[in-house]
Design an enzyme around this catalytic site. Structure first.
Site: not given
Length: 318
Positions: A170, A206-208, A264
């Site tokens: 996400l 969780y990608k932020c 990522l």
């Protein structure tokens, strides 16, 4: 190559394990850009956007996969440009998991993504059967009246992945609401607020965004990233959008020191190759070297995925 020895997970093997390095950290390449890649390629080639054909975009994506896949723990790609060729030609080694972007983007040509939706045409079970190991959803997060709708969208995505046995990645990206554009936008506060709102949906990963766009010392950035870690009790990684490529290694170290499990990233890894005389040689050389150095960083400072949950941090199982 990293000298860090693989660790032993204290939690049962989860779908997210397929995206990780043996150390439990993540060094993943993002190659799911669509119209934004066309714009980048046109700028670096000095050509009009119309000259960048779909075939040229696909060719570049596959070149990135071939060059960086051997050093990446996962590669993210979209279904429009290169996914089918990537899978049919088996370009990725077994150590690099394919992840498919399932976001439908609202984006004017040459402009930023303004909204997203979930591609309901995808068949997660079929994708899992052919070797896809995770799906990714981008959510444009704003302090506006659509917050509940976006949360519901993200929840549907996480459940869709869970039902298919796939890792859910996400990716909320915080943007200012119209009234914040002139009043001053607190990016770091918005990143934390988005995480507090969406991380409880418990995606696999969780990608932020990097706090402060990566500007500052490692200590300063780590202190800001610790605010994210305090509200996210699933493994989390950072993206490189908005960060100068020269600042990204420092940003990754800072985030990992604060509790992140890796990255990522796309632009920080392969943008330099777009203007190179020999694109493939640059991807195999400087770009691959950059990825290798970043992988060493996450192995040294990153938190293994099995310690990324509240239970894992407390010494339990997830």
């Amino acid at each position: 190559m990293s000298t860090v020895q693989p660790l032993t997970p204290t939690a049962p093997v989860a779908p997210v394990a397929a995206l990780a390095r043996p150390t439990g950290t993540f060094a993943m390449v993002a190659m799911d850009q669509r119209d934004s890649l066309r714009t980048l390629m046109a700028e670096h080639a000095g050509e009009p956007r119309a000259a960048i054909t779909d075939a040229r975009m696909t060719d570049f994506k596959l070149a990135v996969a071939a060059a960086l896949g051997p050093a990446a723990s996962a590669l993210l790609i979209d279904g429009h440009y290169g996914f089918r060729e990537l899978m049919d030609r088996r370009l990725l080694p077994a150590t690099c998991a394919p992840v498919l972007a399932v976001d439908v983007l609202t984006q004017e040509p040459g402009g930023p993504v303004t909204d997203t939706a979930l591609d309901t045409a995808v068949d997660p079970a079929a994708l899992a059967a052919e070797g896809v190991r995770g799906l990714k959803l981008l959510v444009i997060w704003r302090r506006d009246r659509h917050r509940e709708e976006r949360t519901e969208l993200a929840a549907r995505f996480v459940e869709m992945c869970r039902s298919a046995g796939l890792a859910s990645v996400l990716e909320p990206v915080a943007r200012p609401a119209p009234e914040e554009e002139s009043a001053g936008f607190d990016l770091d506060g918005a990143i934390v607020e988005a995480a507090r709102e969406l991380a409880p949906l418990r995606p696999s990963l969780y990608k932020c965004q990097v706090p402060s766009r990566g500007v500052g010392t490692v200590g300063d950035l780590a202190a800001r990233a610790a605010r994210i870690d305090a509200v996210v009790d699933v493994p989390w990684v950072v993206l490189s959008q908005g960060v100068e490529p020269a600042d990204f290694p420092k940003a990754v170290e800072a985030a990992c020191r604060a509790g992140a499990s890796g990255f990522l990233a796309g632009r920080a890894l392969w943008t330099g190759a777009l203007g190179a005389p020999d694109v493939r040689a640059d991807l195999r050389g400087p770009c691959a070297d950059r990825l290798g150095h970043l992988a060493d960083t996450v192995d040294r400072y990153g938190r293994p995925w099995w310690d990324g949950t509240a239970a894992g941090r407390a010494g339990g199982t997830a």
